[in-house]
Design an enzyme around this catalytic site. Sequence first.
Site, PDB file in Angstrom:
ATOM      1  N   LYS A 186       0.834  -1.211   0.000  1.00 29.80           N
ATOM      2  CA  LYS A 186       0.000   0.000   0.000  1.00 29.80           C
ATOM      3  C   LYS A 186       0.865   1.257   0.000  1.00 29.80           C
ATOM      4  O   LYS A 186       0.550   2.246  -0.682  1.00 29.80           O
ATOM      5  CB  LYS A 186      -0.931   0.003   1.214  1.00 29.80           C
ATOM      6  CG  LYS A 186      -2.036  -1.028   1.165  1.00 29.80           C
ATOM      7  CD  LYS A 186      -2.916  -0.926   2.406  1.00 29.80           C
ATOM      8  CE  LYS A 186      -4.025  -1.958   2.405  1.00 29.80           C
ATOM      9  NZ  LYS A 186      -4.884  -1.847   3.607  1.00 29.80           N
ATOM     10  N   HIS A 209      -3.001  -0.645  11.203  1.00 20.61           N
ATOM     11  CA  HIS A 209      -2.543  -1.428  10.062  1.00 20.61           C
ATOM     12  C   HIS A 209      -3.031  -2.877  10.104  1.00 20.61           C
ATOM     13  O   HIS A 209      -2.867  -3.610   9.128  1.00 20.61           O
ATOM     14  CB  HIS A 209      -1.023  -1.397   9.979  1.00 20.61           C
ATOM     15  CG  HIS A 209      -0.482  -0.065   9.533  1.00 20.61           C
ATOM     16  ND1 HIS A 209      -0.787   0.489   8.314  1.00 20.61           N
ATOM     17  CD2 HIS A 209       0.329   0.830  10.156  1.00 20.61           C
ATOM     18  CE1 HIS A 209      -0.176   1.658   8.196  1.00 20.61           C
ATOM     19  NE2 HIS A 209       0.502   1.885   9.283  1.00 20.61           N
ATOM     20  N   ARG A 243       9.839   8.214  11.883  1.00 16.59           N
ATOM     21  CA  ARG A 243       8.744   8.711  12.705  1.00 16.59           C
ATOM     22  C   ARG A 243       9.053   8.349  14.149  1.00 16.59           C
ATOM     23  O   ARG A 243       9.243   7.167  14.468  1.00 16.59           O
ATOM     24  CB  ARG A 243       7.410   8.079  12.288  1.00 16.59           C
ATOM     25  CG  ARG A 243       6.188   8.806  12.867  1.00 16.59           C
ATOM     26  CD  ARG A 243       4.896   8.056  12.632  1.00 16.59           C
ATOM     27  NE  ARG A 243       4.773   6.915  13.522  1.00 16.59           N
ATOM     28  CZ  ARG A 243       4.516   5.674  13.120  1.00 16.59           C
ATOM     29  NH1 ARG A 243       4.387   5.404  11.833  1.00 16.59           N
ATOM     30  NH2 ARG A 243       4.413   4.695  13.994  1.00 16.59           N
ATOM     31  N   GLY A 258       5.138   3.950   7.583  1.00 15.35           N
ATOM     32  CA  GLY A 258       4.150   3.766   6.538  1.00 15.35           C
ATOM     33  C   GLY A 258       3.941   5.040   5.731  1.00 15.35           C
ATOM     34  O   GLY A 258       3.966   6.151   6.271  1.00 15.35           O
ATOM     35  N   TYR A 310      -3.403   6.573   4.735  1.00 14.77           N
ATOM     36  CA  TYR A 310      -3.865   6.792   6.109  1.00 14.77           C
ATOM     37  C   TYR A 310      -2.714   6.788   7.116  1.00 14.77           C
ATOM     38  O   TYR A 310      -2.944   6.788   8.326  1.00 14.77           O
ATOM     39  CB  TYR A 310      -4.893   5.716   6.496  1.00 14.77           C
ATOM     40  CG  TYR A 310      -4.402   4.296   6.294  1.00 14.77           C
ATOM     41  CD1 TYR A 310      -3.714   3.632   7.293  1.00 14.77           C
ATOM     42  CD2 TYR A 310      -4.628   3.630   5.095  1.00 14.77           C
ATOM     43  CE1 TYR A 310      -3.256   2.337   7.094  1.00 14.77           C
ATOM     44  CE2 TYR A 310      -4.170   2.338   4.892  1.00 14.77           C
ATOM     45  CZ  TYR A 310      -3.489   1.696   5.895  1.00 14.77           C
ATOM     46  OH  TYR A 310      -3.037   0.423   5.708  1.00 14.77           O
TER      47      TYR A 310
END
Length: 345
Positions: free
Chosen positions: A22, A243, A289, A310, A314
């Site tokens: 994704k 997730h 992050r 990610g 989203y």
Amino acid sequence: MSRTRIGIVFGGMSEEHPVSVKSAREVAQHLDPARYEPFWIGITRDGAWRLCSGPDEGWDGADSVPVLLSPDRGDHGLLVRDGDGFRSIRLDVLLPVLHGRYGEDGAVQGLFELSGVPYVGCDVQSSAVCMDKSLAYVVAASAGIPTPEFWTVTDERPAPRSLPFPVFVKPARSGSSFGVTKVTSADDLPGAIATAREYDPKVLIEAAVTGSEVGCAVLGDDRGLTVGEVDHIALSHGFFRIHQEDSPETGSENSTPIVPADIPAESRARVQQNAIAVYRALGCRGLARVDLFLRPDGAVVLNEVNTLPGLTSYSRYPRMMAAAGIPLSEVIDRLVSLARTGGAR
């Protein structure tokens, strides 16, 4: 002007394989075709490397071909199966869009180092340390950064007899909350440890921290850092595990990301300062992050560091950067530029 030949690696063998795919699809939507000539390198769940036309559904099907990243610096790129032999594709830079084991833990970064192709993100050492939460805590604490109280459990090191319940039991080297259990009594501890061991033989027991879950996106290296807006994960119950949900694109079952975080300005500044301190202490570069806890008294405590966060529609990292006025397309441009001008590793 010639386009930058960029190898984008996605998929992988970890439990976060679907998230990686994704993320790659989101990168594909924000990659400037005038600047980049992409070569999509998908890694299947069982570890096969395939050169494909993109990360769309069926990318690992009949239209894909076997490919290798050559560790020979003379090749400086890919070796593609061509009949009984191979043809080479020279790359300018590698962009890993991999999460978890074998993608975020220094393993693939070691291969990148051997290849001689500049790559986006943290190096072998930083990736390995950040992936192992217990090691990250030790390094952070030595730099004066507060961490939760924690214990490691291995075959040789059992869980302590007395714990300050509630605690969180988690794999030491995994992500996206896979294998994580909140434990409120000693009776539930063995089952939680067994669950965590499905993902990693090394298990972390972590004392619960009272406070809000906040995060900070960091971009750059020792030549200069950019931080995104701080976010706040508002939970209705349980813990953050978007997730693992069935339809995260349409919202979460128990969490709402608030960007910018609904916290006082002085707390926001403190979170950003601590995120930068963590990033530097752990030797990060490119991007990461940094997840933290903001306690009611204003103190900030490290939660974890994601060196390849990610990048889905989203995901927290691109949202925090976008809120700071840096869209994903610009994030990609900056990361590629950092990788190509970073010099020898």
